[in-house]
Design an enzyme around this catalytic site. Sequence first.
Site, mmCIF file in Angstrom:
data_model
loop_
_atom_site.group_PDB
_atom_site.id
_atom_site.type_symbol
_atom_site.label_atom_id
_atom_site.label_comp_id
_atom_site.label_asym_id
_atom_site.label_seq_id
_atom_site.Cartn_x
_atom_site.Cartn_y
_atom_site.Cartn_z
ATOM 1 N N GLU A 171 49.601 35.360 32.120
ATOM 2 C CA GLU A 171 48.277 34.727 32.257
ATOM 3 C C GLU A 171 47.916 33.820 31.088
ATOM 4 O O GLU A 171 46.812 33.881 30.529
ATOM 5 C CB GLU A 171 47.201 35.808 32.459
ATOM 6 C CG GLU A 171 47.435 36.699 33.660
ATOM 7 C CD GLU A 171 46.365 37.773 33.849
ATOM 8 O OE1 GLU A 171 45.318 37.723 33.182
ATOM 9 O OE2 GLU A 171 46.582 38.679 34.675
ATOM 10 N N GLU A 279 52.760 41.924 41.252
ATOM 11 C CA GLU A 279 51.634 42.867 41.231
ATOM 12 C C GLU A 279 50.854 42.897 42.556
ATOM 13 O O GLU A 279 49.642 42.987 42.591
ATOM 14 C CB GLU A 279 50.656 42.522 40.090
ATOM 15 C CG GLU A 279 51.297 42.464 38.724
ATOM 16 C CD GLU A 279 50.305 42.180 37.620
ATOM 17 O OE1 GLU A 279 49.092 42.303 37.836
ATOM 18 O OE2 GLU A 279 50.749 41.815 36.506
HETATM 19 C C1 XIL Z 1 45.329 46.228 34.869
HETATM 20 C C2 XIL Z 1 45.546 47.728 35.072
HETATM 21 O O1 XIL Z 1 45.853 47.982 36.447
HETATM 22 C C3 XIL Z 1 44.309 48.511 34.639
HETATM 23 O O2 XIL Z 1 44.606 49.906 34.683
HETATM 24 C C4 XIL Z 1 43.932 48.108 33.219
HETATM 25 O O3 XIL Z 1 42.769 48.800 32.830
HETATM 26 C C5 XIL Z 1 43.711 46.597 33.136
HETATM 27 O O4 XIL Z 1 44.922 45.925 33.527
HETATM 28 N N1 XIL Z 1 47.023 41.510 35.779
HETATM 29 C C6 XIL Z 1 47.928 42.148 34.996
HETATM 30 C C7 XIL Z 1 47.876 43.617 34.834
HETATM 31 O O5 XIL Z 1 48.898 41.521 34.537
HETATM 32 O O6 XIL Z 1 48.381 44.061 33.594
HETATM 33 C C8 XIL Z 1 46.466 44.151 35.050
HETATM 34 O O7 XIL Z 1 46.559 45.572 35.105
HETATM 35 C C9 XIL Z 1 45.892 43.602 36.348
HETATM 36 C C10 XIL Z 1 45.825 42.106 36.306
#
Ligand code: XIL
Length: 366
Positions: A171, A279
């Site tokens: 990101e 994801e």
């Molecule tokens: C999220 C997790 O799922 C949560 O448990 C944490 O509190 C915050 O991060 N994009 C990403 C992930 O790359 O690392 C994030 O994961 C969700 C968005």
Amino acid sequence: MTARRPGRSPRFLAGLAVGLVAVATALSACAAVPPNVPTGDRIRDTVPTGVDFGTAIEGGRTSRALDDPTYVSTVATTFTSVTPENQMKWSIVRPDAASFDFAPADQVADLARRNGQRMRGHTLLWHGGNPSWLTGRSWECSELRPIVKQHVTTLVSRYADVVREWDVANEILDGGANLRTSENPFIAACGIDIVKDAFRWAHEADPKARLFLTDYDVEGVNPKSDAYLALVKDLLAEGVPVHGFGIQAHLDNREGAPGSVQANLQRFADLGLDVAVTELDVKVPLPMAIPSQASLRRQADVYGSVLDACLRVSRCTSFTVWGFTDRYSWVPEYRPGYGSATLMTAEYEAKPALNTIVDRLKQGRR
Ligand code: XIL
């Protein structure tokens, strides 16, 4: 004539019956729908060669899920890859600038090793998941750069036996496709050069690891993914060892997936990169708290369309869901009013989306 007791009118009874049918219908939507594999077979055995089917593993400093035997056994039989949800982020791994806490990440890595699974390293540089000792002050690049080098080198070396793909920089572009120069403490101190250095240090630490740029809202062809395509071309021209581009694919059931996911993945593959879905989840608006059958069928189509796109691009090397059971999904906390984003209910019952995924995996590459 006996006064009719309120609530016993035919109209009331008819309304009650309709309401009960509606609730029963909604509940039946989540009724156990066994995945389309013969009893006793493992879903992971339907995964075609050349692509990993993975899931995030819930947790931070501790993991509720890894104390849940059903969760642990489902991970072992369903997936060929696991991703630490938070266990490798700076806020967990780095208590301070001089020390490491590997225990949570080791728990996920040891799970992968026991299961004969690969791991996706997540994530070396991100503007989120950072400790206050890092974010609570400004840094000269000359101070922070050696800390980052030690971080990247230490983590990539430690997990080189089990991690095949690293989300090196996650990101780094904002919604306007601009570099996150203020939110990201690493880029704030050192600019884009720290991203290039992280890729070089990771490659030195584990030359076989595949090193990815990842982001959200880059699933289809759009200005943000266009910006990444241009950035990747520049990095490759400079000899930076970028090997992959990952789309997070946190999707909304009403919007579905863009129609250009396959075309977008293909254009990064045409640069010689691996591509990945890193994801995937599909959040459902839950005014009724229980999704309708129609919502679950639509969700299955959304999951299927993203997997189709991956299987149709030969360089798509992994397809990862961000959790597989609603019992441990991040969505309800981070997206209030939404839920039911994963492949299984909180009771580990397969939703239509899991059956669609299994069907597509069994069909293999297109
Ligand atoms: C999220 C997790 O799922 C949560 O448990 C944490 O509190 C915050 O991060 N994009 C990403 C992930 O790359 O690392 C994030 O994961 C969700 C968005």
